[in-house]
Write a protein that holds these residues in place. Structure first.
Motif, short mmCIF file in Angstrom:
data_model
loop_
_atom_site.label_atom_id
_atom_site.label_comp_id
_atom_site.label_asym_id
_atom_site.label_seq_id
_atom_site.Cartn_x
_atom_site.Cartn_y
_atom_site.Cartn_z
N ILE A 197 9.72 20.10 -1.26
CA ILE A 197 8.54 19.71 -0.47
C ILE A 197 8.32 18.23 -0.70
O ILE A 197 8.41 17.76 -1.84
N ALA A 198 8.04 17.51 0.39
CA ALA A 198 7.87 16.06 0.30
C ALA A 198 6.51 15.74 -0.31
O ALA A 198 5.52 15.65 0.39
N GLY A 199 6.44 15.59 -1.61
CA GLY A 199 5.17 15.27 -2.28
C GLY A 199 4.24 16.47 -2.28
O GLY A 199 4.63 17.59 -1.94
N ASN A 200 2.98 16.24 -2.68
CA ASN A 200 2.00 17.33 -2.74
C ASN A 200 2.02 18.18 -1.48
O ASN A 200 1.97 17.65 -0.38
N ASP A 201 2.05 19.47 -1.69
CA ASP A 201 1.99 20.35 -0.52
C ASP A 201 0.60 20.29 0.11
O ASP A 201 0.43 20.70 1.26
N ASP A 202 -0.35 19.78 -0.63
CA ASP A 202 -1.71 19.62 -0.13
C ASP A 202 -2.26 20.92 0.43
O ASP A 202 -2.63 21.02 1.60
N THR A 203 -2.31 21.90 -0.44
CA THR A 203 -2.80 23.25 -0.13
C THR A 203 -2.21 23.79 1.17
O THR A 203 -2.93 24.38 1.99
N GLY A 204 -0.92 23.56 1.33
CA GLY A 204 -0.22 24.16 2.46
C GLY A 204 -0.08 23.27 3.67
O GLY A 204 0.54 23.67 4.68
N THR A 205 -0.60 22.06 3.62
CA THR A 205 -0.52 21.17 4.78
C THR A 205 0.92 20.83 5.13
O THR A 205 1.33 20.90 6.30
N MET A 206 1.69 20.46 4.12
CA MET A 206 3.09 20.12 4.37
C MET A 206 3.88 21.36 4.78
O MET A 206 4.75 21.30 5.65
N SER A 207 3.56 22.47 4.15
CA SER A 207 4.24 23.72 4.49
C SER A 207 3.92 24.13 5.93
O SER A 207 4.80 24.60 6.66
N TYR B 144 7.99 4.98 6.79
CA TYR B 144 7.44 6.30 7.06
C TYR B 144 7.29 7.06 5.74
O TYR B 144 8.19 7.05 4.91
N ASP B 145 6.15 7.69 5.57
CA ASP B 145 5.91 8.46 4.35
C ASP B 145 5.69 9.92 4.72
O ASP B 145 4.62 10.29 5.21
N MET B 146 6.69 10.72 4.47
CA MET B 146 6.58 12.16 4.77
C MET B 146 5.71 12.84 3.71
O MET B 146 5.26 13.97 3.90
N ALA B 147 5.46 12.13 2.60
CA ALA B 147 4.78 12.77 1.48
C ALA B 147 3.26 12.71 1.58
O ALA B 147 2.56 13.26 0.74
N ASN B 148 2.74 12.03 2.60
CA ASN B 148 1.29 12.02 2.74
C ASN B 148 0.92 12.19 4.21
O ASN B 148 1.74 11.97 5.10
N GLU B 149 -0.33 12.57 4.45
CA GLU B 149 -0.70 13.12 5.75
C GLU B 149 -0.84 12.14 6.93
O GLU B 149 -0.57 12.52 8.07
N PRO B 150 -1.31 10.91 6.74
CA PRO B 150 -1.71 10.14 7.92
C PRO B 150 -0.65 10.02 9.01
O PRO B 150 -0.97 10.00 10.19
N ASP B 151 0.63 9.97 8.61
CA ASP B 151 1.67 9.74 9.62
C ASP B 151 2.50 10.97 9.93
O ASP B 151 3.56 10.87 10.55
N ILE B 152 2.03 12.16 9.51
CA ILE B 152 2.92 13.31 9.68
C ILE B 152 3.13 13.71 11.14
O ILE B 152 4.08 14.42 11.45
N GLY C 139 0.80 -1.23 0.00
CA GLY C 139 0.00 0.00 0.00
C GLY C 139 0.82 1.26 0.00
O GLY C 139 0.27 2.36 -0.06
N ALA C 140 2.14 1.10 0.05
CA ALA C 140 2.96 2.31 -0.05
C ALA C 140 2.88 2.85 -1.47
O ALA C 140 2.47 2.15 -2.40
N ASN C 141 3.27 4.08 -1.65
CA ASN C 141 3.29 4.70 -2.99
C ASN C 141 1.98 4.57 -3.75
O ASN C 141 1.97 4.29 -4.94
N PHE C 142 0.89 4.73 -3.04
CA PHE C 142 -0.43 4.78 -3.67
C PHE C 142 -0.88 3.48 -4.33
O PHE C 142 -1.77 3.48 -5.16
N GLN C 143 -0.24 2.33 -3.96
CA GLN C 143 -0.78 1.03 -4.40
C GLN C 143 -2.17 0.87 -3.82
O GLN C 143 -2.41 1.29 -2.69
N HIS C 144 -3.06 0.21 -4.56
CA HIS C 144 -4.36 -0.08 -3.98
C HIS C 144 -4.20 -1.11 -2.88
O HIS C 144 -3.48 -2.08 -3.03
N ASN C 145 -4.87 -0.89 -1.79
CA ASN C 145 -4.60 -1.69 -0.59
C ASN C 145 -5.88 -1.77 0.24
O ASN C 145 -6.36 -0.76 0.74
#
Lengths: 750, 750
Positions: free
Chosen positions: B652-662, B609-617, B558-564
């Motif tokens: 920026i680690a992946g999509n900034d997600d409208t400022g979430t990562m920033s 750990y995935d810094m590029a998506n939100e669930p584990d930030i 399920g990492a890297n957007f695999q369907h899971n």
């Protein structure tokens, strides 16, 4: 006074049928609606901008399908699939355009593609200003009517789910692009691109605007729009709607695109009537709304139908006929009806209209602004008819032409909704203006008109768009075939003849306004066509600048729209005698009446005569120039009428050409025919009725009325009396006619 | 007062560079503009509706091509082909939309298709509110800037032919359909459809309106429109333009269609600058014109740039930093800049905005109406940042969310320009509202908010669109995987966790407003997720309603957007510890700090750990709950920052997600992080600077400023003092902070 009458009539529709002269009952709108007549049975009022036309030329299996062939009409009587009512339409033209703003009622589940919802239909009927049918698949009875700038529809739905759709993706026009917006729960507004008539000018595209109101609030309503298919990898993510229609319920915002529409859906507990009113404008949505409000407003369907019929009665009653069969009367009044469709008004109720080309908003100062000038056709019969019967309209049309000159720098050639389509050849505006002026209708700026006419007549450095071959024409006296082979002109012989007729007209106009120099110059130019006369074959033949004839030459080649060097939509027979202003000289060139009679016999008897196109439509009247042969005019005209112009859906010989063929029929049935443009005179033949009374417009003509009587039962004329005086010739001058002539045709004993 | 400062600054732009705190100079708009950060270097002002963005994702050969891949950005720093400046854009999102109203300068012959005119470019530079490049093929230097609702461009053309084009056929959006009209010789107006963000709702399409003015009269000007290809037989007759673009010169009327644009062409005798001003609105063309007039009007390019920089300085100056490297400062202020882009205003200057779904015109009463609510992302860091730094904006956003509820019946989930895109899972609006309220920002209708939150939280007969699995969630305490296998929800474990965080938030909100019953009910619901904890694997696993685990189970899948199965955009590691409100209980479930430390080591050290998506930030902040392990927070945060958030285009680690990562970066660099939604508290870590001073909004917070100091050179904290008092924990309460805390981090000696 007029208004009071209209009002009275509209209120007393039920009384109408008891009127002695409910002439609208003699209108059969199905005449010409197949066999490429290109007319339609839709509801329209005289010179209306709007017509509400059953649209049946879309969809596989309907018959003549609009994209599968050269289908230039929204409706064909032999087609079978109905897919709505289009609200802007052309009648009797040879190229597809308009056929847009399509309103469709269905029942059951909402389907928005023509192919999905088209239906066979039955119980079709039509009269002036009214059309009805029943949609087989849906059990919906439809009824439609119109005002000048608005349409009204009444749909009789059975109980259950019902849908009213405005489809802006579909149209007869090959153009696309639309906008639609829900204004409130019962109203939408929008626009739709149309244009590129006859494929000549790909940039002649423009919007037509509308406002539509339904009289009942829908359960579900909204807009659909088709997604433009994405062929990239990304298309996978939108698989479910990639290239598909989407339904946007309650979308109170403009939706744009190439394929879209709006819908109102109902759940009727019992059978229910819904009225739909649609206002149209070529200027703006606001004007479309104002047109709708002013012309229909709170009027109901019955009132609009009553007004439409009253308007038709008013214009048709300019000519009263007695005697003749019911079919003759129907053919006659339907022809008159078809003469009252185009040119049509384009100005809104408030006077706004789209200025040529830029489409900035102009305002008419007085009269109406007209459009749909198919002048190559109409100069021959339609405009002369309007000059005689509806001079006020004819003057408005001439003034519209001059306004177009002011706006665009050029007089119209084939003008459509403020675009110039450059269809056909020649310089027909000059002819119309001269013919109108020479007949005494001069309430236009005669100097400006002369300036405009002369601009058309000479070469200009950047290329004269109206007369592309004019430099070589002036140089040689004719348009040499070289120019045609260079693809600069279409049909060097035909174009020479058109230029010659125009130049003749200009010469006569110049003379009338006292310009002797131009009179002489253009008279000389007009006679240049004679150089194309081949003494051996006695045909006008394509000729090189060096004086050699183009070979091979087959006078029969070119019929039925075959491509043919030298000739436009015809062959050497059909252009042989087109120089109507010069028939005496042609007779000489042929070597006398006997020789020209031989050629005419050959043309008529060996199948070279084409009643379906314009160049030879005056041929049957040539016999009037040939002493002792005049009876042949009477015979031929009668035969052509009976063969080609009947009370049947195929009862017009080919394209009506915005009323040109119908005007030929009206004149021919009245026994007078304006055979030579810019010659203010009519050739005479046997009228179709025992008595014809033309009420003249007292603002323009001296006489109150023209009376044409036929005495005796045969079809051959024995003698003609005008105002009691026996005529020597088979012609009558326009001035004598409009002074209030009484013409009595004494027929030979059979 | 504010206005006077702005005016002064704009007039004294040259002085700006000598200001001690020209913080806009620390903005590097290229950060995040490749590596799927999805930000862009275009010119924008804080929360602007308009951004003027170099569009370089169209055309074969450019690199990441918009239709060839999942390209969600108008610009990528590694791409090579420039094809214009798009005027409405999204920053840092994961699906393509907007990227429309594309303005392009070219020279030489007019070419209107992207593929024909795209060009490589060089000398690219950007700063806050300003972007420039040179178009290699044309030798044109471009410069652009923006106001909130308008863009300005200055093109430096060489001598010769020059063209300025507005392309409405092209866009990042997969939607099409546009209208353009020439208003006068220097102005056009129009609209363009956009929408269907993330492909979830094919009916979410709508127009954006614009008015464009050029400051010099063109030699040639007009519109182009592409003919919709006709595939029928009839297509032959229009062969020359079938499916082709047509140029309509001087077309002063609306032109509609799927593919079209407008142009102004010049013949410059010498190198010439042209300024182009474009006003935008989501309500109407009239409003777009008013926005343009009020925001730019007669201002020239320099003035607009000056104002833009002044606005950035004003908002950035809420946080002053001292110490740290230039790169650190740049990363920090650019992150703050990226936190100030979305949500953005959608109301016009006059207060008009499009009401949700119907897009009827609404009017804001006070404050601004915001849009672009990517709430699944932003509840975690962005909204807490705005609450702290820009409480007035945050309140306007909450009030906008409540207005959306009033209008559409539902709080937003992923709202975009008054459409609900239903992107991602969970019920994030409840979390944002509760978190805001619990932190003391309560200037909104708390009862209406509670009603709206509760509506989201229960099943409804027609199906709850926000929480589709809520019935089964309530029944089981978790969303059973059965529901996911039925394709009713996406990711049963992830969705359970999102519902749990929402329910936790609701319980806290209920408590705060004194509703004990709901507090208890939702607290219980929040803890239901624990049933998914598998004691053997110590993972939260997809579980059937009957209590059995779904098999097979691979926590790494399920990492890297695999369907899971079970998880949304992630795997079991990335959701293992997402229940931030319940970390102490999670520690217990793991069997103590040692055990949970083992799992965290596994996650961070073994690449889960995935810094590029939100669930584990928030994971790196979990150590603060584990006595003796807090230093690991400090180490991990520093390492993540240095690895993923840099002064580089891929910074920026992946999509900034409208400022979430920033926002994560801003908080993490300030040493405070709001790790648990609806827990008004911040986890503490080593700040990036020696001193940070946050100026507090006195209308909302008691304190004037927050001071954060770092004393000592190492990165590990020895002790924390708040207002002089040594702290026992590595957390600080929100109330203490906004009362004006001074936090001193005493660092360990190295």
């Amino acid at each position: 006074m007029k208004k009071i009458i209209l009002f009275h009539i509209s209120l007393c529709l039920s009384i109408l049928s008891s009127f002695a002269q409910d002439l609208s009952e003699y209108v059969n709108p199905f005449i010409g609606s197949t066999n490429y007549g290109a007319t339609n049975p839709g509801a329209i009022v005289p010179r209306g901008m709007v017509s509400v036309v059953p649209f049946n030329t879309a969809g596989e299996g309907t018959g003549k399908e609009k994209d599968s062939d050269w289908v230039s009409f929204p409706y064909d009587h032999t087609n079978t699939l109905f897919s709505g009512f289009s609200h802007v339409n052309l009648s009797g033209v040879g190229c597809p355009d308009l056929g847009a703003i399509i309103l469709m009622p269905t029942t059951g589940e909402l389907k928005v593609e023509t192919e999905e919802y088209a239906t066979t239909y039955s119980q079709e009927d039509a009269s002036a200003g009214y059309y009805t049918n029943v949609l087989d698949r849906y059990g919906v009875k439809t009824e439609v009517s119109a005002t000048q700038r608005a349409g009204i529809s009444r749909f009789h739905f059975p109980a259950g789910e019902a849908n009213i759709m405005m489809n802006l993706g579909q149209a007869l026009s090959n153009e696309s692009g639309g906008m639609v917006k829900m204004v409130n729960e019962q109203e939408i507004e929008g626009m739709r691109m149309v244009g590129t008539f006859c494929y000549n000018d790909p940039t002649s595209i423009y919007p037509v605007y509308f406002v539509m109101k339904v009289d009942q609030t829908a359960e579900r309503k909204g807009i659909w729009q088709k997604h433009r298919k994405n062929n990239g990898v990304e298309g996978n993510w939108m698989a479910a709607y990639n290239g598909q229609n989407r339904i946007l319920e309650d979308a109170y915002f403009p939706v744009l695109g190439d394929s879209l529409g709006a819908f109102f859906s109902y759940d009727f507990a019992e059978p229910t009537q819904v009225e739909v009113k649609i206002g149209v404008s070529y200027v703006s949505i606001e004007n479309a709304r104002e047109n709708l409000e002013k012309e229909i407003g709170e009027k109901n369907f019955e009132q609009v139908v009553g007004n439409a019929k009253a308007q038709w009665n008013e214009v048709l009653s300019n000519v009263a006929v007695e005697g003749g069969s019911e079919d003759d009367k129907t053919v006659f009044y339907t022809s008159l009806y078809h003469s009252m469709i185009h040119p049509n008004i384009i100005n809104d109720e408030n006077g706004d209209y789209p200025v040529s080309k830029t489409r900035k908003t102009g305002k008419v100062e007085n009269g109406d602004r007209y459009t749909v000038f198919s002048l190559w056709d109409t100069y021959r019969s339609l405009h002369p008819l309007l000059t005689l019967l509806y001079p006020e309209q004819q003057l408005d049309m001439v003034n519209s032409m001059l306004a177009i000159y002011d706006e665009s720098g050029w007089l119209p050639k084939w003008e459509l909704n403020s675009t110039e389509t450059f269809t056909m050849v020649g310089d027909p505006a000059s002819i119309v203006i001269a013919d109108t002026y020479l007949k005494g209708l001069d309430k236009f700026d005669e100097q400006k008109a002369f300036e405009a006419i002369l601009k058309n007549a000479y070469p200009i450095e950047s290329g004269n768009p109206v007369r592309p071959g004019v430099a070589e024409y002036i140089e040689n006296g004719y348009v040499p075939v070289d120019v045609e082979l260079d693809e600069k002109v279409w049909g060097s012989v035909s174009t020479t003849l058109e230029y010659a007729v125009a130049d003749w007209s200009i010469s006569q106009y110049a003379k009338a306004i006292g310009n002797k120099e131009k009179h002489k110059e253009f008279l000389e130019r007009a006679y240049g066509y004679r150089k194309l006369f081949d003494k051996n074959s006695k045909f006008l033949r394509p000729k090189y600048a060096n004086g050699k004839w183009h070979e091979p030459f087959d006078p029969a080649h070119g019929a039925n729209f075959q491509h043919n060097i030298g000739y436009v939509e015809g062959n050497a027979y059909q252009y042989n005698l087109m120089a109507q202003f010069d028939i005496p000289q042609l007779i000489k060139l042929f070597g006398g009446t006997k020789e020209i009679d031989k050629r005419l016999e050959m043309i008529f008897e060996e199948g070279h005569y084409d009643m379906a196109n314009e160049p030879d439509i005056a041929y049957p009247y040539i016999y009037n120039y040939m002493k002792g042969y005049e009876y042949k005019t009477q015979e031929r005209v009668l035969k052509l009428r009976e063969e080609h112009f009947t009370n049947q859906p195929d009862g017009i010989a080919g394209n009506d050409d915005t009323g040109t063929m119908s005007a030929w029929t009206v004149f021919s049935m009245m026994g007078i025919y304006p055979d030579a443009p810019a010659v203010p005179r009519y050739a005479l033949t046997t009228p179709a009725f025992d008595q014809i009374t033309i009420t003249l417009d007292q603002n323009h003509w001296k006489g109150e009325k023209i009376t044409i009587k036929k005495e005796g039962n045969s079809n051959l004329i024995d003698a003609i009396y005008v105002n009691g005086k026996k005529q020597k010739s088979f012609f009558i001058n326009h001035s004598d006619l409009v002074d209030g002539a009484e013409i009595i045709f004494k027929m030979k004993n059979q």
